[in-house]
Motif scaffolding. Sequence first.
Motif, PDB file in Angstrom:
ATOM      1  N   HIS A   1     -14.949 -16.990 -18.117  1.00 18.67           N
ATOM      2  CA  HIS A   1     -15.390 -16.175 -16.979  1.00 18.67           C
ATOM      3  C   HIS A   1     -15.554 -17.054 -15.738  1.00 18.67           C
ATOM      4  CE1 HIS A   1     -17.426 -13.174 -19.980  1.00 18.67           C
ATOM      5  NE2 HIS A   1     -16.105 -13.071 -19.982  1.00 18.67           N
ATOM      6  N   ALA A   2     -16.187 -18.217 -15.902  1.00 20.31           N
ATOM      7  CA  ALA A   2     -16.382 -19.132 -14.771  1.00 20.31           C
ATOM      8  C   ALA A   2     -15.032 -19.568 -14.205  1.00 20.31           C
ATOM      9  CB  ALA A   2     -17.201 -20.345 -15.199  1.00 20.31           C
ATOM     10  N   GLU A   3     -14.111 -19.888 -15.084  1.00 13.56           N
ATOM     11  CA  GLU A   3     -12.767 -20.290 -14.659  1.00 13.56           C
ATOM     12  C   GLU A   3     -12.088 -19.175 -13.862  1.00 13.56           C
ATOM     13  OE1 GLU A   3      -8.889 -22.239 -16.823  1.00 13.56           O
ATOM     14  OE2 GLU A   3     -10.043 -20.743 -17.940  1.00 13.56           O
ATOM     15  N   THR A   4     -12.213 -17.952 -14.346  1.00 18.21           N
ATOM     16  CA  THR A   4     -11.625 -16.795 -13.665  1.00 18.21           C
ATOM     17  C   THR A   4     -12.248 -16.593 -12.290  1.00 18.21           C
ATOM     18  OG1 THR A   4     -11.141 -15.745 -15.787  1.00 18.21           O
ATOM     19  CG2 THR A   4     -11.236 -14.300 -13.866  1.00 18.21           C
ATOM     20  N   LEU A   5     -13.573 -16.710 -12.214  1.00 15.41           N
ATOM     21  CA  LEU A   5     -14.265 -16.542 -10.929  1.00 15.41           C
ATOM     22  C   LEU A   5     -13.862 -17.635  -9.948  1.00 15.41           C
ATOM     23  CD1 LEU A   5     -17.790 -15.560 -12.284  1.00 15.41           C
ATOM     24  CD2 LEU A   5     -16.180 -14.045 -11.085  1.00 15.41           C
TER      25      LEU A   5
END
Length: 155
Positions: A54-58
């Motif tokens: 999720h952090a990578e996507t954000l």
Amino acid sequence: MKGNDKVIAVLNDLLADELTAINQYMVHSEMCANWRYDKLHEAAEKRAIDEMHHAETLIGRILYLAGTPIVTNLKKIHIGASVEAQHRNDLQSEAEAIAAYNAGIRLCVEAGDNGTRELLEGILKDEEEHLDWLEAQLEQIEHMGIAIYLIEQIG
């Protein structure tokens, strides 16, 4: 593509939530490994890895919108001293994440940013699954008692 400043700010706030969750879940995972609750160790580690994605996507979306990802902000981490406390703390974190993602989605709709809205909706579904799993664990503890529940988590 230059994105909406309010949307970028929300994405950075959500990023802080995800980075905080990664830390909390990894500590809980390692505590469970230390206690030899292998099933809980694996489950918490998987949730931490989900939050990393999720952090990578954000981060990717913030960069796409010509923003600057802020990776130095963490929120308060709540480490549980027992398995039940860990589940309760993680449940609270997931509930707060769900509320934050829903608010972010509303902002994206208002800003006409459907790409970011879709991205947030995908992450929201993962967070809802995490919450559902944690609720089930707490229900199992309530129904069978902590001792039997913990026996089930070994090996």
